[in-house]
Design a protein around this motif. Structure first.
Motif, PDB file in Angstrom:
ATOM      1  N   UNK A  27      99.282 -46.784  53.657  1.00 32.35           N
ATOM      2  CA  UNK A  27      97.961 -46.151  53.603  1.00 32.35           C
ATOM      3  C   UNK A  27      98.041 -44.676  53.992  1.00 32.35           C
ATOM      4  N   UNK A  28      98.746 -44.375  55.065  1.00 29.24           N
ATOM      5  CA  UNK A  28      98.857 -42.987  55.518  1.00 29.24           C
ATOM      6  C   UNK A  28      99.533 -42.117  54.472  1.00 29.24           C
ATOM      7  N   UNK A  29     100.567 -42.636  53.832  1.00 29.63           N
ATOM      8  CA  UNK A  29     101.269 -41.864  52.803  1.00 29.63           C
ATOM      9  C   UNK A  29     100.358 -41.578  51.618  1.00 29.63           C
ATOM     10  N   UNK A  30      99.624 -42.592  51.163  1.00 27.35           N
ATOM     11  CA  UNK A  30      98.778 -42.419  49.978  1.00 27.35           C
ATOM     12  C   UNK A  30      97.580 -41.514  50.260  1.00 27.35           C
ATOM     13  N   UNK A  55      99.192 -37.703  51.756  1.00 26.93           N
ATOM     14  CA  UNK A  55     100.094 -36.948  50.899  1.00 26.93           C
ATOM     15  C   UNK A  55      99.733 -36.990  49.423  1.00 26.93           C
ATOM     16  N   UNK A  56      98.976 -38.006  49.010  1.00 24.84           N
ATOM     17  CA  UNK A  56      98.739 -38.178  47.575  1.00 24.84           C
ATOM     18  C   UNK A  56      97.265 -38.194  47.184  1.00 24.84           C
ATOM     19  N   UNK A  57      96.372 -37.929  48.133  1.00 26.43           N
ATOM     20  CA  UNK A  57      94.975 -37.695  47.789  1.00 26.43           C
ATOM     21  C   UNK A  57      94.147 -38.908  47.457  1.00 26.43           C
ATOM     22  N   UNK A  58      94.575 -40.106  47.854  1.00 24.34           N
ATOM     23  CA  UNK A  58      93.763 -41.301  47.620  1.00 24.34           C
ATOM     24  C   UNK A  58      92.718 -41.442  48.733  1.00 24.34           C
ATOM     25  N   UNK A  59      91.547 -41.916  48.369  1.00 24.80           N
ATOM     26  CA  UNK A  59      90.488 -42.165  49.343  1.00 24.80           C
ATOM     27  C   UNK A  59      90.629 -43.584  49.888  1.00 24.80           C
ATOM     28  N   UNK A  60      90.748 -43.703  51.208  1.00 23.41           N
ATOM     29  CA  UNK A  60      90.893 -45.019  51.816  1.00 23.41           C
ATOM     30  C   UNK A  60      89.564 -45.770  51.792  1.00 23.41           C
ATOM     31  N   UNK A  61      89.629 -47.054  51.515  1.00 21.60           N
ATOM     32  CA  UNK A  61      88.432 -47.884  51.425  1.00 21.60           C
ATOM     33  C   UNK A  61      88.691 -49.225  52.112  1.00 21.60           C
ATOM     34  N   UNK A  62      87.612 -49.908  52.443  1.00 21.76           N
ATOM     35  CA  UNK A  62      87.657 -51.309  52.858  1.00 21.76           C
ATOM     36  C   UNK A  62      86.726 -52.049  51.912  1.00 21.76           C
ATOM     37  N   UNK A  63      87.235 -53.058  51.229  1.00 22.68           N
ATOM     38  CA  UNK A  63      86.503 -53.650  50.100  1.00 22.68           C
ATOM     39  C   UNK A  63      86.073 -55.085  50.397  1.00 22.68           C
ATOM     40  N   UNK A  64      85.049 -55.580  49.692  1.00 24.51           N
ATOM     41  CA  UNK A  64      84.708 -57.003  49.783  1.00 24.51           C
ATOM     42  C   UNK A  64      85.862 -57.871  49.270  1.00 24.51           C
ATOM     43  N   UNK A  83      92.284 -46.225  47.421  1.00 20.73           N
ATOM     44  CA  UNK A  83      93.312 -47.135  47.919  1.00 20.73           C
ATOM     45  C   UNK A  83      92.695 -48.069  48.946  1.00 20.73           C
ATOM     46  N   UNK A  84      93.281 -49.255  49.070  1.00 22.54           N
ATOM     47  CA  UNK A  84      92.805 -50.234  50.041  1.00 22.54           C
ATOM     48  C   UNK A  84      93.965 -51.129  50.442  1.00 22.54           C
ATOM     49  N   UNK A  92      96.327 -49.126  44.590  1.00 18.32           N
ATOM     50  CA  UNK A  92      95.884 -47.822  44.104  1.00 18.32           C
ATOM     51  C   UNK A  92      95.068 -48.039  42.830  1.00 18.32           C
ATOM     52  N   UNK A  93      93.932 -47.377  42.741  1.00 16.00           N
ATOM     53  CA  UNK A  93      93.110 -47.424  41.529  1.00 16.00           C
ATOM     54  C   UNK A  93      92.678 -46.007  41.187  1.00 16.00           C
ATOM     55  N   UNK A  94      92.780 -45.662  39.918  1.00 18.26           N
ATOM     56  CA  UNK A  94      92.314 -44.357  39.430  1.00 18.26           C
ATOM     57  C   UNK A  94      91.310 -44.554  38.308  1.00 18.26           C
TER      58      UNK A  94
END
Length: 423
Positions: A180-183, A186-195, A252-253, A283-285
């Motif tokens: 999670x920390x790397x993504x 360093x790679x611009x992913x938004x961290x999420x917590x999902x259902x 990301x999640x 990862x989802x884009x």
């Protein structure tokens, strides 16, 4: 979901794409349903127009004191016909939608044709597998002394469930946090917590339903346990119209994933490779069509970066048509070297789905300066599967005495610990 207009205009290309996947042609069947549906729509419009015309004529006849009986009988007959036409049009439309929903995405031009994993194409290979002065063991031989408790997992939930204790549990947590920390950093992913529970339409949107219902778990109230957080992340834009300026979106999640593995009987029944419950960093884009090619390469490179930082040897494979998932138009698999098995095993899949999922979700964007909307492109990938990464670390960093060295990038997540000792 496929665009019936594309099939109407390119039936031969559509059937050629299915043939590349080893499937029979379907355009004639689909176009026959489409033609019948459109004919019923035209008939309904014609009947409605005549009914409106006859109704006006009744009013005019009454104004002239003419007998409107014949016109009134015609209007009554037309009114009686309309529900039947509408019902048939809906039935044919539902049949067309059902057939379209069961047909997989068409492969992109560069996807190799093949039957199974033996026909996948090597893209590149990175890193050097470790050389041991002793015979390398598989993770299920090393793991129990580190806290991979297969017996308690089976006692609690049955086969393909594992209870993690002590060092194994700490390593598992460290891996997820490191990914999670790397993504995010360093790679611009938004961290999420999902259902973890989703509605049926969300599973339909990403292609798990209706065809692969047996591979997932459904609850008593009709919701589904997610097989991957791709379902929640991708569907977060369902039924929306996004601005072009907002794209690409990168999510990301780290989440538990649940799979019944109905189609994998007898495969990887030992150890921690194939579980009914596991954790994965996804990862989802969400992109515009012109961005999706570059985004696919970028996403795969992000997963490769994590493997490189962990010091694990891996290779990138381009999946052939016979090994590719239902919604994918192209998939890269990353396979990590496992010394105990002396072979490469899948640890990440990164796929571009073009607009296939977006059509099922009705997820669109509006290009700048335009009134019309277009479907977005969706991509998903593992960054990485945490359990399989734990397996790779245990096997690649094993020591002769049963201990496991901790990769340098993980040591800060383990309070500076540089070695996991067997109990």
């Amino acid at each position: 979901m496929h665009d019936i207009r594309f099939i109407r205009e390119n039936p031969e290309a559509f059937d050629a794409g299915l043939a590349k996947r080893g499937l029979e042609p379907r355009s004639a069947e689909l176009l026959a349903l489409d033609e019948r549906r459109r004919a019923l729509i035209t008939e309904a419009q014609t009947v409605q127009a005549r009914r409106n015309e006859a109704s006006k004529a009744i009013g005019a006849a009454k104004a002239r004191r003419d007998d409107p009986t014949d016109l009134m009988a015609e209007v009554a007959e037309l009114k009686e016909r309309m529900p039947a036409i509408d019902a048939e049009e809906k039935a044919v439309g539902a049949e067309l939608t059902g057939v379209l929903a069961a047909i997989p995405n068409l492969p992109l031009a560069d996807v190799p044709k093949g039957a199974d994993e033996d026909d996948n194409a090597l893209v590149h290979q990175r890193g050097t597998p470790p050389a041991f002065a002793f015979e390398a063991k598989e993770h299920d031989a090393i793991g129990p002394a580190l806290g991979l408790d297969f017996e308690t997992g089976a006692l609690l939930a049955g086969s393909r469930f594992t209870f993690l204790r002590g060092s194994a549990a700490r390593l598992h947590r460290a891996l997820g946090q490191f990914m999670l920390d790397t993504l995010t950093r360093e790679h611009g992913y938004e961290e999420t917590v999902v259902p973890l529970l989703v509605r049926e339409e969300a599973m339909f949107g990403t292609g798990q339903l209706p065809k692969f219902a047996e591979d997932s778990f459904q609850t008593s109230d009709g919701r589904w346990l997610i097989p991957t957080s791709e379902v929640s992340l991708t569907n977060s834009v369902r039924e929306q119209i996004l601005s072009e300026e907002a794209l690409p979106l990168r999510f990301t999640a780290l989440s538990p994933c649940f799979r019944s593995e109905a189609g994998s009987a007898g495969r990887d029944t030992r150890g921690y490779i194939r579980q009914h419950q596991f954790e994965k960093v996804e990862m989802v884009s969400i992109t515009t069509p012109d961005q999706s090619e570059a985004e696919h390469e970028r996403m795969t490179a992000c997963a490769e970066d994590i493997l490189t930082k962990l010091g694990l040897a891996f290779r990138r494979m381009k999946l052939c048509t016979g090994d590719m998932g239902f919604s994918a138009a192209r998939t890269y698999d990353l396979e990590v070297w496992l010394p105990g098995q002396a072979r490469y095993r899948e640890i990440s899949s990164c796929s571009t789905c073009t607009d296939f999922q977006a059509r099922r979700m009705n997820a669109r964007y509006r290009p700048g300066g335009e009134k019309a909307t277009r479907f977005v492109h969706t991509l998903n990938g593992s960054g990485l599967a945490v359990g399989r990464t734990l397996v790779a670390v245990v096997e690649n960093y094993q020591q002769e005495d049963g201990s496991v060295a901790v990769p340098e990038v993980l040591q800060s997540y383990l309070g500076g610990l540089n070695q996991l000792e067997p109990r």
